[in-house]
Design a protein around this motif. Structure first.
Motif, PDB file in Angstrom:
ATOM      1  N   HIS A 194      36.702  34.077  41.634  1.00 30.53           N
ATOM      2  CA  HIS A 194      37.335  34.979  42.596  1.00 30.53           C
ATOM      3  C   HIS A 194      37.847  36.240  41.894  1.00 30.53           C
ATOM      4  O   HIS A 194      38.126  36.235  40.694  1.00 30.53           O
ATOM      5  CB  HIS A 194      38.492  34.272  43.299  1.00 30.53           C
ATOM      6  CG  HIS A 194      38.050  33.216  44.263  1.00 30.53           C
ATOM      7  ND1 HIS A 194      37.307  33.499  45.388  1.00 30.53           N
ATOM      8  CD2 HIS A 194      38.245  31.873  44.281  1.00 30.53           C
ATOM      9  CE1 HIS A 194      37.070  32.388  46.059  1.00 30.53           C
ATOM     10  NE2 HIS A 194      37.627  31.379  45.403  1.00 30.53           N
ATOM     11  N   ALA A 195      38.001  37.309  42.681  1.00 28.22           N
ATOM     12  CA  ALA A 195      38.476  38.606  42.157  1.00 28.22           C
ATOM     13  C   ALA A 195      37.605  39.059  40.990  1.00 28.22           C
ATOM     14  O   ALA A 195      38.100  39.458  39.934  1.00 28.22           O
ATOM     15  CB  ALA A 195      39.947  38.529  41.754  1.00 28.22           C
TER      16      ALA A 195
ATOM     17  N   ASP B 261      40.020  30.415  39.990  1.00 29.05           N
ATOM     18  CA  ASP B 261      40.736  31.023  41.111  1.00 29.05           C
ATOM     19  C   ASP B 261      42.092  31.566  40.684  1.00 29.05           C
ATOM     20  O   ASP B 261      43.003  30.802  40.359  1.00 29.05           O
ATOM     21  CB  ASP B 261      40.913  29.983  42.217  1.00 29.05           C
ATOM     22  CG  ASP B 261      41.401  30.567  43.528  1.00 29.05           C
ATOM     23  OD1 ASP B 261      42.000  31.655  43.512  1.00 29.05           O
ATOM     24  OD2 ASP B 261      41.183  29.934  44.572  1.00 29.05           O
ATOM     25  N   SER B 262      42.226  32.899  40.711  1.00 30.69           N
ATOM     26  CA  SER B 262      43.519  33.533  40.431  1.00 30.69           C
ATOM     27  C   SER B 262      44.166  34.069  41.702  1.00 30.69           C
ATOM     28  O   SER B 262      45.221  34.701  41.636  1.00 30.69           O
ATOM     29  CB  SER B 262      43.329  34.693  39.444  1.00 30.69           C
ATOM     30  OG  SER B 262      42.505  35.705  40.012  1.00 30.69           O
ATOM     31  N   VAL B 263      43.551  33.822  42.848  1.00 30.98           N
ATOM     32  CA  VAL B 263      44.056  34.360  44.120  1.00 30.98           C
ATOM     33  C   VAL B 263      45.144  33.466  44.696  1.00 30.98           C
ATOM     34  O   VAL B 263      46.174  33.924  45.174  1.00 30.98           O
ATOM     35  CB  VAL B 263      42.909  34.579  45.114  1.00 30.98           C
ATOM     36  CG1 VAL B 263      43.449  35.065  46.465  1.00 30.98           C
ATOM     37  CG2 VAL B 263      41.904  35.583  44.556  1.00 30.98           C
TER      38      VAL B 263
ATOM     39  N   ASP C 257      45.443  32.033  49.573  1.00 28.96           N
ATOM     40  CA  ASP C 257      44.435  32.430  50.551  1.00 28.96           C
ATOM     41  C   ASP C 257      43.064  31.819  50.301  1.00 28.96           C
ATOM     42  O   ASP C 257      42.263  31.696  51.238  1.00 28.96           O
ATOM     43  CB  ASP C 257      44.307  33.958  50.586  1.00 28.96           C
ATOM     44  CG  ASP C 257      45.518  34.649  51.190  1.00 28.96           C
ATOM     45  OD1 ASP C 257      46.403  33.947  51.713  1.00 28.96           O
ATOM     46  OD2 ASP C 257      45.564  35.900  51.139  1.00 28.96           O
ATOM     47  N   THR C 258      42.757  31.455  49.076  1.00 27.65           N
ATOM     48  CA  THR C 258      41.419  30.941  48.751  1.00 27.65           C
ATOM     49  C   THR C 258      41.406  29.457  48.403  1.00 27.65           C
ATOM     50  O   THR C 258      40.341  28.884  48.180  1.00 27.65           O
ATOM     51  CB  THR C 258      40.826  31.725  47.560  1.00 27.65           C
ATOM     52  OG1 THR C 258      41.773  31.737  46.485  1.00 27.65           O
ATOM     53  CG2 THR C 258      40.496  33.152  47.960  1.00 27.65           C
TER      54      THR C 258
ATOM     55  N   SER D 102      42.780  26.641  38.794  1.00 31.10           N
ATOM     56  CA  SER D 102      43.705  27.658  39.295  1.00 31.10           C
ATOM     57  C   SER D 102      44.396  28.313  38.103  1.00 31.10           C
ATOM     58  O   SER D 102      44.906  27.626  37.223  1.00 31.10           O
ATOM     59  CB  SER D 102      44.729  27.000  40.224  1.00 31.10           C
ATOM     60  OG  SER D 102      45.744  27.909  40.595  1.00 31.10           O
TER      61      SER D 102
ATOM     62  N   ASN E  68      48.123  33.377  41.279  1.00 30.70           N
ATOM     63  CA  ASN E  68      48.463  33.288  42.704  1.00 30.70           C
ATOM     64  C   ASN E  68      48.754  34.668  43.275  1.00 30.70           C
ATOM     65  O   ASN E  68      49.833  34.949  43.761  1.00 30.70           O
ATOM     66  CB  ASN E  68      49.642  32.358  42.937  1.00 30.70           C
ATOM     67  CG  ASN E  68      50.592  32.258  41.768  1.00 30.70           C
ATOM     68  OD1 ASN E  68      50.699  31.206  41.141  1.00 30.70           O
ATOM     69  ND2 ASN E  68      51.290  33.349  41.456  1.00 30.70           N
ATOM     70  N   ALA E  69      47.724  35.547  43.210  1.00 31.74           N
ATOM     71  CA  ALA E  69      47.897  36.921  43.672  1.00 31.74           C
ATOM     72  C   ALA E  69      48.248  36.997  45.153  1.00 31.74           C
ATOM     73  O   ALA E  69      48.942  37.921  45.586  1.00 31.74           O
ATOM     74  CB  ALA E  69      46.626  37.724  43.391  1.00 31.74           C
ATOM     75  N   SER E  70      47.785  36.034  45.948  1.00 31.53           N
ATOM     76  CA  SER E  70      48.076  36.035  47.386  1.00 31.53           C
ATOM     77  C   SER E  70      49.289  35.183  47.737  1.00 31.53           C
ATOM     78  O   SER E  70      49.659  35.089  48.905  1.00 31.53           O
ATOM     79  CB  SER E  70      46.860  35.519  48.172  1.00 31.53           C
ATOM     80  OG  SER E  70      46.623  34.147  47.887  1.00 31.53           O
TER      81      SER E  70
ATOM     82  N   ARG F 260      45.530  46.385  45.822  1.00 34.12           N
ATOM     83  CA  ARG F 260      44.119  46.125  45.507  1.00 34.12           C
ATOM     84  C   ARG F 260      43.330  47.428  45.349  1.00 34.12           C
ATOM     85  O   ARG F 260      42.136  47.480  45.646  1.00 34.12           O
ATOM     86  CB  ARG F 260      43.466  45.256  46.594  1.00 34.12           C
ATOM     87  CG  ARG F 260      44.147  43.938  46.896  1.00 34.12           C
ATOM     88  CD  ARG F 260      44.035  42.969  45.729  1.00 34.12           C
ATOM     89  NE  ARG F 260      44.390  41.624  46.122  1.00 34.12           N
ATOM     90  CZ  ARG F 260      45.613  41.133  46.110  1.00 34.12           C
ATOM     91  NH1 ARG F 260      46.618  41.901  45.722  1.00 34.12           N
ATOM     92  NH2 ARG F 260      45.850  39.887  46.472  1.00 34.12           N
TER      93      ARG F 260
END
Length: 327
Positions: free
Chosen positions: A149-150, A217-219, A222-223, A239, A242-244, A317
């Motif tokens: 992700h990202a 996953d760094s989001v 949401d993901t 993981s 936790n950007a979101s 973003r």
């Protein structure tokens, strides 16, 4: 007196103030470094908001590069005058100079510029431990699919290139067509624009219904659920941010029906807990950058005094690749 970006209370970018900060002599196992460039990372936002709490007042920043001015007793791997770079706790890199622990500071090869180093140490070491050390139980081999992700961010663009060098098929996600094109140009085998596509359905389509061996996953919030649903049996959900927002509590029993999958929450600072581990990982990073297989893209440069605006752009973003602050 050197200047630094400091907060005295948790909150938004408006809490960040440019202050004069006295810098003394290094103590045992410490160095004093004069920064030439400082890196910007999402962990800085977490620390500014208090999601990751630190004692206040706090000078922000976990990544930097510059020239060693002095070394304390017991420091043998660095000396005054060395070009050096680091990703390190405690925070403090948003500054013209600082005293800090020496164990995570490494000598910077002459062929790597200061701004490049400041834009790659935390992000590049993160990509290193993810792709090299955070692997599914069945391992990773050339041709395997991974989901990242990202993928157009600082860590993501490094991971795209490094994954390609390892022969992996990286499926990336990003929030616009332009960001997807950027990640694809940096080595992503497939890109998914999550603003207009269901990334779970697309992953299943790309992998012929099998899913991926690992999701990076760094989001966060949401993901999370979608990421779990992208994994093949015995796959690994890694993981690392936790950007979101933080991932909410979940029932471990839910992992069985999804394919007996594994979940891990990774942090760079576990991996660089010793000087020897830091040096080995940095050597790997310097080698892949020095070979040209991974190029560090710095798309934003801000004066140190404009660090608050850099945070606003990061959270909105608006940034791609790496961002550096220039003292």
């Amino acid at each position: 007196m050197p200047r630094a970006i400091q907060i005295t209370a948790y909150g938004g970018p408006e809490q960040m103030q440019l202050v004069d900060l006295a810098v003394g002599e290094p103590g045992p196992d410490e160095i004093r470094i004069r920064h030439q460039a400082c890196g910007l990372n999402f962990i800085d936002v977490y620390q500014r908001t208090g999601l990751y709490a630190n004692p206040l007042p706090l000078t922000l920043g976990m990544e930097g590069a510059g020239i060693v001015e002095a070394v304390g007793e017991g420091v043998t791997h660095l000396r005054a005058g060395d070009r050096a770079a680091y990703a390190s706790n405690p925070p403090g890199s948003y500054s013209e100079a600082r005293v800090m622990p020496a164990k995570n500071v490494v000598r910077l090869p002459d062929g790597i510029a200061f701004d490049t180093a400041a834009g790659m140490m935390l992000k590049g070491l993160t990509a290193q431990y993810l792709l090299k050390k955070t692997r599914p139980v069945e391992g990773l081999e050339a041709g395997d699919f991974v989901l990242f992700h990202a993928a157009a961010g600082g860590v993501g663009l490094i991971a795209c290139q490094w994954a390609r060098a390892l022969g992996l098929q990286l499926i990336g996600t990003a929030g616009s067509a332009a960001k997807c094109d950027l990640a694809r140009a940096h080595g992503a085998a497939h890109m998914i624009d999550y603003s207009r596509e269901d990334f779970v359905a697309r992953v299943k389509d790309i992998t012929g219904g099998r899913g991926v061996k690992v999701v990076y996953d760094s989001v966060g919030k949401d993901t999370w659920e979608g990421s779990l649903n992208c994994l093949r049996p015995f796959g690994l959900m890694a993981s690392f941010g936790n950007a979101s927002g933080p991932v909410p509590p979940f029932a471990p029993g839910s992992l069985g029906p999804k394919g007996s999958i594994y979940v891990t929450r990774q942090t760079l600072f576990t991996h660089i807990a010793t000087r020897e581990a830091t040096q080995a990982m940095a050597d790997d990073l310097f080698a892949v950058v020095g070979s040209g297989a991974v190029q560090i893209r710095i798309d934003q440069r801000y004066p140190l005094a404009d660090a608050a605006q850099a945070h606003r752009d990061l959270e909105a973003r608006k940034t791609t690749g790496s961002t550096v602050l220039l003292p």
